[in-house]
Write an enzyme that holds these catalytic residues in place. Structure first.
Site, PDB file in Angstrom:
ATOM      1  N   ILE A 202      43.602 138.710  62.432  1.00 47.28           N
ATOM      2  CA  ILE A 202      43.936 139.499  63.620  1.00 47.28           C
ATOM      3  C   ILE A 202      42.601 139.773  64.287  1.00 47.28           C
ATOM      4  O   ILE A 202      41.781 140.536  63.778  1.00 47.28           O
ATOM      5  CB  ILE A 202      44.713 140.766  63.262  1.00 47.28           C
TER       6      ILE A 202
ATOM      7  N   THR B  30      43.701 148.752  68.079  1.00 49.28           N
ATOM      8  CA  THR B  30      42.403 149.371  68.355  1.00 49.28           C
ATOM      9  C   THR B  30      41.746 148.755  69.575  1.00 49.28           C
ATOM     10  O   THR B  30      41.261 149.456  70.470  1.00 49.28           O
ATOM     11  CB  THR B  30      41.476 149.197  67.141  1.00 49.28           C
ATOM     12  N   THR B  31      41.725 147.407  69.633  1.00 50.66           N
ATOM     13  CA  THR B  31      41.089 146.706  70.742  1.00 50.66           C
ATOM     14  C   THR B  31      41.814 146.981  72.054  1.00 50.66           C
ATOM     15  O   THR B  31      41.224 146.905  73.130  1.00 50.66           O
ATOM     16  CB  THR B  31      41.039 145.198  70.449  1.00 50.66           C
TER      17      THR B  31
ATOM     18  N   TYR C 168      47.259 148.331  58.010  1.00 50.71           N
ATOM     19  CA  TYR C 168      45.971 148.106  58.675  1.00 50.71           C
ATOM     20  C   TYR C 168      44.939 149.013  58.027  1.00 50.71           C
ATOM     21  O   TYR C 168      45.003 150.235  58.168  1.00 50.71           O
ATOM     22  CB  TYR C 168      46.113 148.388  60.170  1.00 50.71           C
TER      23      TYR C 168
ATOM     24  N   LYS D 192      46.347 143.847  57.259  1.00 47.59           N
ATOM     25  CA  LYS D 192      45.149 143.474  58.003  1.00 47.59           C
ATOM     26  C   LYS D 192      44.005 144.204  57.326  1.00 47.59           C
ATOM     27  O   LYS D 192      43.923 145.439  57.367  1.00 47.59           O
ATOM     28  CB  LYS D 192      45.249 143.880  59.468  1.00 47.59           C
TER      29      LYS D 192
ATOM     30  N   TYR E  66      41.664 160.932  60.524  1.00 43.94           N
ATOM     31  CA  TYR E  66      41.266 162.331  60.689  1.00 43.94           C
ATOM     32  C   TYR E  66      41.897 163.255  59.651  1.00 43.94           C
ATOM     33  O   TYR E  66      41.226 164.088  59.076  1.00 43.94           O
ATOM     34  CB  TYR E  66      41.575 162.859  62.109  1.00 43.94           C
TER      35      TYR E  66
ATOM     36  N   ARG F 219      36.629 153.235  60.746  1.00 43.30           N
ATOM     37  CA  ARG F 219      37.154 153.997  61.881  1.00 43.30           C
ATOM     38  C   ARG F 219      37.973 155.214  61.445  1.00 43.30           C
ATOM     39  O   ARG F 219      37.969 156.238  62.121  1.00 43.30           O
ATOM     40  CB  ARG F 219      38.030 153.111  62.774  1.00 43.30           C
TER      41      ARG F 219
END
Length: 296
Positions: free
Chosen positions: A204, A45-46, A134, A162, A108, A139
């Site tokens: 993380i 993501t980052t 994850y 994570k 989504y 999000r």
């Protein structure tokens, strides 16, 4: 055996003129290794992977593996909301030598629990390297419940999660019902010590992009029995950590890196520059922590 213990940086992707800046990426990788980062997560993501083309993702992942040269583990983000594409990208990551995969819940689509199980089974069955689940419902709109995590943990190469739900009760339940060899990593920088107290193996991390050694030290101190040092460092960092999320990640952390002269480059739309008020707050928090910036 754990993929890593300690701090894995969720590394930004440096862009210059809307292209990946591989010279800057090389410098970041080596800086992290020199500053005790325990593993590198690339194209998460980052890393703004959602704005990268398939060819860019593949090139960045391969470049990172080649630059790291087995000095620390490389974990690649290969999860998407397209199961077939996730399978193909995961296979590629394995081919180029990635040590493990970070696979986010499919966003989504809003899959059912049965759909989530089938999604992860398809990806896990396509590769032999370890997989880190994850969970970041803020999000994705999807939460991996402890019961689903337990089911997934029975798959041979799904070995860790994570956990970025921010729900410490949920994390405690995962720790309670999953086997001891299933590792839990914090996905929230402000909850590293609480998660370690439940048997977690590390974090993380977003803040590790600017404070790699301090983030590593929280985990090292805790696991070596120096609980007070770990707690004090966690509390010291939390003001800055909170500021790194006053706008959506990775806007603030990439801004902070550029303020430090680290050439993180620009953000890709739909992400954009911070508002002036938030920028002033970020600079203040950095200075209070003792981080030098290029702003007087």
């Amino acid at each position: 055996m754990s993929i890593f213990t300690g701090s894995a940086v969720a590394l930004v992707t440096p862009f210059n003129d809307n292209q990946v800046d591989f010279n800057a990426l090389k410098k970041l990788i080596n800086w992290h290794i020199e500053n005790k980062t325990d593993a590198i997560v690339i194209c998460g993501t980052t890393g703004e992977s959602s704005t990268m083309s398939d060819s860019e993702r593949r090139e960045v992942i391969k470049f990172t593996v080649n630059e790291v040269k087995n000095r620390i583990p490389v974990i690649a983000g290969s999860g998407t909301n397209n199961t077939g594409y996730s399978v193909e990208l995961s296979k590629y990551c394995e081919e180029v030598g990635v040590d493990a995969l970070l696979v986010v819940t499919p966003y989504y689509n809003k899959a059912s629990e049965k759909g989530l199980l089938k999604h992860y089974e398809a990806i896990a069955n396509s590769v032999n390297i370890p997989i880190v689940l994850y969970n970041v419902p803020s999000r994705t709109g999807v939460n991996l419940t402890p019961e689903v995590v337990k089911s997934l943990s029975q798959i041979r190469n799904i070995v860790a999660i994570k956990e970025a739900s921010g729900n410490i009760s949920q994390i405690a339940e995962i720790a309670r019902i999953c086997e001891e060899d299933f590792d839990i990593y914090s996905g929230n920088d402000d909850m590293i010590v609480p998660l370690l107290s439940l048997g977690g193996k590390g974090v993380i991390s977003v803040v590790a992009n600017i404070l790699p050694k301090d983030t590593h030290d929280i985990v090292e101190n805790y696991l070596s029995g120096n609980i007070n040092a770990a707690r004090n460092l966690q509390l010291k960092m939390n003001g800055l950590i909170n500021t790194l999320f006053i706008e959506v990640n990775p806007i603030p952390v990439k801004t902070a890196m550029n303020l430090m002269g680290m050439r993180a480059g620009e953000l890709r739309l739909p992400l954009c520059d911070m508002t002036n008020g938030n920028l002033e707050n970020l600079i203040l928090q950095m200075k209070e922590y003792g981080i030098e910036t290029e702003v007087n």
